[in-house]
Design an enzyme around this catalytic site. Sequence first.
Site, PDB file in Angstrom:
ATOM      1  N   ASP A  11       0.852  -1.205   0.000  1.00 28.29           N
ATOM      2  CA  ASP A  11       0.000   0.000   0.000  1.00 28.29           C
ATOM      3  C   ASP A  11       0.884   1.251   0.000  1.00 28.29           C
ATOM      4  OD1 ASP A  11      -0.830   0.391   3.571  1.00 28.29           O
ATOM      5  OD2 ASP A  11       0.970  -0.400   2.609  1.00 28.29           O
ATOM      6  N   ASP A  15       7.446   3.689   3.044  1.00 23.69           N
ATOM      7  CA  ASP A  15       8.312   2.540   3.330  1.00 23.69           C
ATOM      8  C   ASP A  15       8.057   1.391   2.369  1.00 23.69           C
ATOM      9  OD1 ASP A  15       5.818   2.444   4.694  1.00 23.69           O
ATOM     10  OD2 ASP A  15       6.551   0.933   6.058  1.00 23.69           O
ATOM     11  N   ASP A  16       6.803   1.310   1.851  1.00 26.53           N
ATOM     12  CA  ASP A  16       6.516   0.302   0.816  1.00 26.53           C
ATOM     13  C   ASP A  16       7.427   0.498  -0.398  1.00 26.53           C
ATOM     14  OD1 ASP A  16       3.934   1.110   2.294  1.00 26.53           O
ATOM     15  OD2 ASP A  16       3.414  -0.855   1.461  1.00 26.53           O
ATOM     16  N   ASN A 163       1.066   0.584  17.157  1.00 29.54           N
ATOM     17  CA  ASN A 163       1.352   1.953  16.691  1.00 29.54           C
ATOM     18  C   ASN A 163       0.046   2.725  16.470  1.00 29.54           C
ATOM     19  OD1 ASN A 163       0.654   0.636  14.312  1.00 29.54           O
ATOM     20  ND2 ASN A 163       2.633   0.968  13.286  1.00 29.54           N
ATOM     21  N   GLU A 169      -0.965  -3.157  15.551  1.00 29.26           N
ATOM     22  CA  GLU A 169      -0.169  -2.529  14.487  1.00 29.26           C
ATOM     23  C   GLU A 169      -1.085  -2.312  13.282  1.00 29.26           C
ATOM     24  OE1 GLU A 169       0.615  -4.377  11.553  1.00 29.26           O
ATOM     25  OE2 GLU A 169       1.513  -2.580  10.716  1.00 29.26           O
ATOM     26  N   ASN A 171      -1.189  -2.621   9.891  1.00 29.35           N
ATOM     27  CA  ASN A 171      -1.521  -3.585   8.829  1.00 29.35           C
ATOM     28  C   ASN A 171      -2.491  -4.658   9.315  1.00 29.35           C
ATOM     29  OD1 ASN A 171       0.078  -2.297   6.960  1.00 29.35           O
ATOM     30  ND2 ASN A 171       1.839  -3.646   7.243  1.00 29.35           N
ATOM     31  N   HIS A 246       9.780   0.291   8.068  1.00 31.87           N
ATOM     32  CA  HIS A 246       9.156  -1.012   8.338  1.00 31.87           C
ATOM     33  C   HIS A 246       9.267  -2.018   7.177  1.00 31.87           C
ATOM     34  CE1 HIS A 246       7.091   0.856  11.784  1.00 31.87           C
ATOM     35  NE2 HIS A 246       6.711   1.824  10.977  1.00 31.87           N
ATOM     36  N   ASP A 247       8.691  -1.675   6.029  1.00 29.76           N
ATOM     37  CA  ASP A 247       8.365  -2.687   5.026  1.00 29.76           C
ATOM     38  C   ASP A 247       9.543  -3.428   4.395  1.00 29.76           C
ATOM     39  OD1 ASP A 247       5.395  -0.940   3.848  1.00 29.76           O
ATOM     40  OD2 ASP A 247       5.680  -2.409   5.451  1.00 29.76           O
TER      41      ASP A 247
END
Length: 324
Positions: A11, A15-16, A163, A169, A171, A246-247
């Site tokens: 998405d 970070d993706d 978060n 979290e 997702n 993150h990702d």
Amino acid sequence: MKKKPVWLDCDPGHDDCFAIALAAYHQKLNLLGISTTGGNQSVEKTTSNALSWLSHIGKSTIPVYRGEANPLVLKPQICAEIHGESGLESFSSSQEHLATALKPQKQGAVSAMAETILRSAEPVTLIGIARLTNIALMLQRFPDVTQNIEQIVLMGGALGVGNTQPVSEFNIESDPHAAEIVFNGASQDYKLVMIPLEVTHRVLVTPDIFRRVRSLGEFGLLCEDLLLFFKDPYEPVFGFPPPPLHDPCAVYYVTNPEQFTTRLVNVEIETSSPLSLGQTVADMYSRTDRTPNVIVGTDINTERFWETMLEALKAVTRASDAGE
Ligand code: RIB
Ligand code: CA
């Protein structure tokens, strides 16, 4: 070297985009396709951002399939306070024109993901770095697909503090019902790996990382802009001076699992409590008789991660210089 076939469900999302660059340029991986879902922004915007970013990094031949706009049960939520109105602020705001020239594939993401996996000569690794709506629907509608899934690796979940919710979290909590489907199939139908916030919060974009990104030339400056935009809200919203990235950690697990500390434990998803909806309840000390079903990441070699991430960004720059 035989490349490992992977599929990325995402998405974009700042970070993706780093996860996409790593999956598209790592020499061990063959990125078969990308599917998008709503999450950081609407699925229209995350799809446009995926197309724009792929084009910008010289990978517009990688097919993009638009996925589900809404979670299975809950109302959709977005994360504009982190990713901005476009979902990729500071990049797509200036590249909007690019997205209009590129279109997603006509086929929907769920069937495309299933057909690609079933057709693959080698078992496919599925990497999920967004809510799990597309992946859950694929597992429900095309159950045979599990025969050709090597593993499902997720960025998501938290062993303690969340978060976007106190103990959840983003997702997972943005579609806990989809997560429940994916986690319920773990271990008997496929290997499931969860890279939670406890790991990604160790992968911080420190001033030294900013310096190393900036040194990559024009593309490095664009990446710096993305990271600066991502950094700004993180401190006031989550109290993180250098933001976590993150990702790409989930992609890095696929290329270098030996750089992670993991534990096989039982993880189940809270789908009813209004207090902890979307919590990944991990039985880290085997206090219950629930069957261990998920390989949970608990640590990462951050220096080796950054070496690999920066190498991928350098590969983008080399491809751009070579006019690819
Ligand atoms: O909680 C972090 C996750 O939510 C990342 O995947 C980020 O891109 C957002 O989707
Ligand atoms: Ca994401």
